[in-house]
Design a protein around this motif. Structure first.
Motif, PDB file in Angstrom:
ATOM      1  N   ASP A   1     -42.003 -51.937 -80.590  1.00 31.61           N
ATOM      2  CA  ASP A   1     -43.485 -51.665 -80.292  1.00 31.61           C
ATOM      3  C   ASP A   1     -43.653 -50.783 -79.133  1.00 31.61           C
ATOM      4  O   ASP A   1     -42.954 -50.878 -78.059  1.00 31.61           O
TER       5      ASP A   1
ATOM      6  N   ASN B   1     -44.128 -52.237 -85.209  1.00 31.74           N
ATOM      7  CA  ASN B   1     -45.041 -50.993 -85.170  1.00 31.74           C
ATOM      8  C   ASN B   1     -44.604 -49.935 -86.206  1.00 31.74           C
ATOM      9  O   ASN B   1     -43.513 -49.312 -86.106  1.00 31.74           O
TER      10      ASN B   1
ATOM     11  N   GLN C   1     -52.011 -46.082 -83.130  1.00 31.92           N
ATOM     12  CA  GLN C   1     -52.273 -47.295 -83.943  1.00 31.92           C
ATOM     13  C   GLN C   1     -53.684 -47.471 -84.300  1.00 31.92           C
ATOM     14  O   GLN C   1     -54.642 -46.955 -83.655  1.00 31.92           O
TER      15      GLN C   1
ATOM     16  N   ASN D   1     -51.269 -58.147 -82.639  1.00 28.95           N
ATOM     17  CA  ASN D   1     -50.167 -57.489 -82.379  1.00 28.95           C
ATOM     18  C   ASN D   1     -49.340 -58.064 -80.954  1.00 28.95           C
ATOM     19  O   ASN D   1     -48.242 -58.012 -80.951  1.00 28.95           O
TER      20      ASN D   1
END
Length: 476
Positions: free
Chosen positions: A60, A404, A242, A40
Motif C-alpha cells: 500500500d 492496493n 486510487q 483502506n
C-alpha cells in the motif's frame, strides 16, 4: 457572529470549540457512510496489528507515520470508523487553537481577535469526508507547527538555529503524507527571502527535514525492505491513483467559497499594505508561497476528494480574515460571513443527510464503500480482491500483500515475467485467500502460469451474481 468573535478573551476558545461540536454533532450522532480510503486505512492498521510490515507484507502507498496511527487505533478500538472521527476532531481542535494562538501571539493581523480561529474552523468543513482522520489532516498539524516556528524567525533580526525545527516538522509531515515533502521548498524560499538565515542555518533546516526520513530509511534497511519501500511509497507517489472520483462538481463546490474568500482577502491587501508592519507583510508573502506549494501537491495526490485539500485551509483562512476585516461596513461583513457560513454548512450536511432531494452534489458516491449481493454473501472470510473496489473487505479480512491494486499490478499484470509469477505463488502459499474476487480478469492467466494454484481453487457458476467479477473459492 463576526462581532461576537471580534473580542479577544480566553473564554472565546470555549465558544469556538462549542460551535465546532455543534456543527459536527448532527453527523457524528448518525452513522456516516464508510468511505473507501477509511476502509483502506483500517485494513492497513489491522494487518500491522497482526505483525505484518508495511510495504513488505502490505502493498500500500500509505505513508508510514499515518499507518502507525491507524495501527494504534486498531489496537485500541479495532475496526472503528467512530475512532477515526473522534481522533480527527481532536486533531482539528488542536489546529484551530494553534492557528488562532499563532495569529494573535505573533500579531499577524492589525488587531487581535478570534476571527482566524473562526475562519479556520469553518474551512475545516469543506465536506463530510473531512470529519475522518486522513493523512492530510495529520500532516497539516506539523506544517502548522513549522509555520509557527518560521513566524517566530520573522519577528527577529536574524534567523536562529531553531530553523532546524522547521525542517524537522516538515520531515514529520512528509512521513504522514508524502506530498507534504514539497513544503521544504516553502520553508527554504521563506528563509531565503524573508530572514537573514546563513548558509549554516539553511543547512540545519534541510538536515532537520532529512533526519526523520533517514530514520525511516534506516528502519526499513534493517528489515531488508528498502526495495519494498521504494516501490510502494517513494516511487508510487508519481503513479498511484486510487479511488477514481468522477464527482468533480462536488469537489469544486466544496472549494468555491473558501478559495473565493481567500483570493478576495489577498486582493484586498493591495489597497491597505501601509496598514501592516514589515513583519506582517512578510508573513503575507510566505502564506502566498504556502498556497503555491499546496497547488503543486495536487499532481501527487493519490485521489481527489475534499479531504485531500485540507492543506489549503491555513492560507485560505489566513487571507479570508483580511477580506472581512477590510469591509468598511460591519453589517455588510456580518451578512457576507453568515451567507458563506450557511452555504458551506448546507453543502456539508447535504453530503450525508440529503437536504436537497435528488441532488447528488456533495454526496461523494464514488468514494463510498458499496454494498452488493457478493459482499452480503462473504462474511468473516480471508479474501483477495483483484481490482480497485475494496468494498468486499468491509466484513472480511485481506489475504496476501496485494491490498492496493495499483501496486499489485507490478506482479498481477506482469505474469509473463517469471519472477512475478514466483512472487505471486509465494504470497498465495504463505497466506492463501479463501476467496478471490477477480475484477481485472487476471486469475485465468495466473492459473496457466502456476498450475499448482489452479488445483486449489474453483470458479463459481453464478453469472451476474458477482457484478462483472469472477469469484474463485479455495477447495479445502
Amino acid at each position: 457572529m463576526l462581532s461576537f468573535f471580534r473580542s479577544y478573551f480566553p473564554y472565546q476558545y470555549a465558544s469556538l470549540l462549542g460551535l465546532l461540536l455543534l456543527i459536527r454533532l448532527p453527523l457524528l450522532l448518525n452513522p456516516l457512510p464508510l468511505l473507501m480510503p477509511e476502509l483502506n486505512w483500517m485494513l492497513v492498521g489491522e494487518q500491522m496489528s497482526q505483525g505484518d510490515l508495511l510495504y513488505r507484507d502490505i502493498w500500500d502507498s500509505l505513508s508510514p507515520l499515518s499507518a502507525m496511527v491507524y495501527w494504534g487505533l486498531n489496537a485500541l478500538f479495532g475496526r472503528s470508523q467512530a475512532a477515526l472521527h473522534a481522533a480527527a476532531t481532536v486533531v482539528t481542535i488542536f489546529q484551530i487553537i494553534y492557528f488562532n494562538y499563532v495569529a494573535n501571539n505573533r500579531d499577524l493581523y492589525a488587531d487581535r481577535s478570534f476571527w482566524p480561529g473562526l475562519m479556520y474552523m469553518l474551512f475545516m468543513h469543506l465536506s463530510y469526508d473531512c470529519l475522518t482522520l486522513s493523512p492530510v489532516l495529520m500532516s497539516t498539524s506539523f506544517l502548522l507547527l513549522a509555520f509557527g516556528t518560521l513566524v517566530k524567525q520573522m519577528d527577529r533580526r536574524g534567523a536562529t538555529d531553531e530553523v532546524f525545527e522547521v525542517g524537522f516538522y516538515i520531515g514529520i509531515a512528509s512521513l504522514f503524507y508524502l506530498p507534504s515533502a514539497l513544503f521544504i521548498l516553502w520553508a527554504t524560499l521563506s528563509l531565503l527571502f524573508f530572514t537573514g538565515a546563513t548558509f549554516r542555518q539553511h543547512s540545519l533546516s534541510v538536515f532537520g527535514f532529512l533526519f526523520p526520513i533517514a530514520a525511516m530509511l534506516l528502519y526499513y534497511y534493517l528489515n531488508n525492505s528498502l526495495d519494498d519501500l521504494n516501490r510502494n511509497l517513494l516511487s508510487s507517489v508519481f503513479r498511484v491513483r486510487q479511488y477514481s472520483l468522477s464527482d468533480f462538481q462536488s469537489l469544486a463546490a466544496s472549494l468555491l467559497i473558501p478559495l473565493g474568500l481567500g483570493v478576495l482577502g489577498f486582493l484586498s491587501l493591495f489597497n491597505t499594505t501601509s496598514r501592516y508592519v514589515n513583519m506582517q507583510q512578510r508573513v503575507q508573502q510566505i502564506m502566498v508561497i504556502w498556497f503555491i506549494v499546496a497547488v503543486l501537491t495536487i499532481v501527487l495526490m493519490p485521489f481527489l476528494a475534499p479531504m485531500s485539500f485540507l492543506g489549503f485551509v491555513p492560507p485560505m483562512a489566513y487571507f479570508a480574515v483580511f477580506y472581512f476585516d477590510h469591509m468598511r461596513k460591519a453589517w455588510l461583513a456580518e451578512l457576507g460571513f453568515i451567507m458563506a457560513f450557511s452555504l458551506m454548512l448546507l453543502l456539508f450536511y447535504q453530503g450525508v443527510l440529503g437536504l436537497i432531494p435528488g441532488a447528488e452534489l456533495g454526496r461523494l458516491s464514488q468514494l463510498r464503500v458499496q454494498s452488493s449481493s457478493l459482499t452480503a454473501r462473504l462474511t468473516g472470510q480471508k479474501i483477495l480482491i483483484i481490482g480497485e473496489d475494496l468494498s468486499a473487505y468491509r466484513d472480511n479480512r485481506p489475504a496476501t500483500p496485494y491490498l492496493n491494486w495499483d501496486l499489485a499490478k507490478y506482479d498481477l499484470k506482469n505474469l509473463d515475467n517469471y519472477e512475478a509469477v514466483i512472487n505471486v505463488f509465494d504470497h498465495f502459499r504463505q497466506d492463501p485467500p479463501d476467496y478471490i474476487i477477480d475484477r481485472e480478469n487476471v486469475v485465468e492467466k495466473l492459473f496457466q502460469r502456476a498450475p499448482a494454484l489452479a488445483l486449489r481453487y474453483e470458479k463459481t457458476e453464478t453469472e451476474g451474481y458477482t457484478n462483472g467479477s469472477n469469484l474463485y473459492f479455495y477447495k479445502s
